[in-house]
Write a protein that holds these residues in place. Structure first.
Motif, mmCIF file in Angstrom:
data_model
loop_
_atom_site.group_PDB
_atom_site.id
_atom_site.type_symbol
_atom_site.label_atom_id
_atom_site.label_comp_id
_atom_site.label_asym_id
_atom_site.label_seq_id
_atom_site.Cartn_x
_atom_site.Cartn_y
_atom_site.Cartn_z
ATOM 1 N N LEU A 11 -0.742 1.583 -2.752
ATOM 2 C CA LEU A 11 -1.509 0.435 -3.229
ATOM 3 C C LEU A 11 -1.044 0.073 -4.636
ATOM 4 O O LEU A 11 -0.952 0.950 -5.505
ATOM 5 N N VAL A 12 -0.758 -1.202 -4.846
ATOM 6 C CA VAL A 12 -0.287 -1.658 -6.156
ATOM 7 C C VAL A 12 -0.906 -3.023 -6.447
ATOM 8 O O VAL A 12 -1.172 -3.799 -5.525
ATOM 9 N N GLN A 13 -1.122 -3.305 -7.714
ATOM 10 C CA GLN A 13 -1.676 -4.597 -8.097
ATOM 11 C C GLN A 13 -0.603 -5.679 -8.078
ATOM 12 O O GLN A 13 0.589 -5.382 -8.241
ATOM 13 N N PRO A 14 -1.002 -6.915 -7.893
ATOM 14 C CA PRO A 14 -0.025 -8.016 -7.965
ATOM 15 C C PRO A 14 0.732 -7.974 -9.290
ATOM 16 O O PRO A 14 0.140 -7.731 -10.343
ATOM 17 N N GLY A 16 2.960 -5.731 -9.888
ATOM 18 C CA GLY A 16 3.412 -4.356 -10.064
ATOM 19 C C GLY A 16 4.696 -4.050 -9.314
ATOM 20 O O GLY A 16 5.318 -4.940 -8.719
ATOM 21 N N LYS A 84 3.825 -9.379 -4.749
ATOM 22 C CA LYS A 84 2.835 -10.405 -4.450
ATOM 23 C C LYS A 84 1.953 -9.937 -3.287
ATOM 24 O O LYS A 84 2.357 -9.067 -2.505
ATOM 25 N N ARG A 85 0.802 -10.550 -3.154
ATOM 26 C CA ARG A 85 -0.088 -10.175 -2.060
ATOM 27 C C ARG A 85 0.598 -10.338 -0.707
ATOM 28 O O ARG A 85 0.369 -9.553 0.217
ATOM 29 N N THR A 88 2.371 -7.495 1.229
ATOM 30 C CA THR A 88 1.624 -6.460 1.940
ATOM 31 C C THR A 88 2.094 -6.362 3.381
ATOM 32 O O THR A 88 2.111 -7.358 4.111
ATOM 33 N N THR A 117 0.529 -2.024 0.150
ATOM 34 C CA THR A 117 -0.604 -2.935 -0.002
ATOM 35 C C THR A 117 -0.633 -3.449 -1.426
ATOM 36 O O THR A 117 -0.683 -2.665 -2.371
ATOM 37 N N VAL A 118 -0.572 -4.772 -1.563
ATOM 38 C CA VAL A 118 -0.609 -5.414 -2.873
ATOM 39 C C VAL A 118 -1.969 -6.098 -3.009
ATOM 40 O O VAL A 118 -2.251 -7.083 -2.324
ATOM 41 N N SER A 119 -2.792 -5.555 -3.885
ATOM 42 C CA SER A 119 -4.149 -6.057 -4.010
ATOM 43 C C SER A 119 -4.725 -5.670 -5.358
ATOM 44 O O SER A 119 -4.383 -4.621 -5.914
ATOM 45 N N SER A 120 -5.598 -6.522 -5.865
ATOM 46 C CA SER A 120 -6.281 -6.197 -7.110
ATOM 47 C C SER A 120 -7.638 -5.562 -6.826
ATOM 48 O O SER A 120 -8.359 -5.204 -7.758
#
Length: 120
Positions: A11-14, A16, A84-85, A88, A117-120
């Protein structure tokens, strides 16, 4: 028979970064990465030739992702930056006999996939 094992997803933030690895059971020729998002078909991401001289990227990741390989370790990497989201997906490693395979197809060998998974 080549066995491929992916790792490095998570899991990583947008915005990242993540680096995926694909370890092969032996020497491989051309290698590629594909991804499959929920409800979508599997799509090509990137490919690299046997000695790493040639690379090829999907337009959607060009300039953000970098494919590389370390033949001493029988490992291929996918460095993913500015995520980017829409990145994912489950990411799959693939091995082919020829680099040109990736212009229109896929190789014969697949890994089991790793979730990104790219999500905040």
């Amino acid at each position: 028979q080549v066995q491929l094992v992916e790792s490095g997803g998570g899991l990583v933030q947008p915005g990242g970064s993540l680096r995926l690895s694909c370890a092969a059971s032996g020497r491989t020729a051309a290698m590629g990465w594909f991804r499959q998002a929920p409800g979508k078909e599997r799509e090509f991401v990137a490919a690299i030739s046997e000695i790493g001289v040639r690379t090829y990227y999907a337009d959607s990741v060009k300039g953000r992702f970098t494919i590389s390989r370390d033949n001493a370790k029988n490992t291929v990497y996918l460095q993913m930056n500015s995520l980017k989201r829409e990145d994912t997906a489950v990411y799959y490693c693939n091995a082919a006999n020829s680099f040109s395979t990736y212009y229109s197809g896929v190789g014969d060998y697949w890994g089991q996939g790793t979730q990104v998974t790219v999500s905040s």
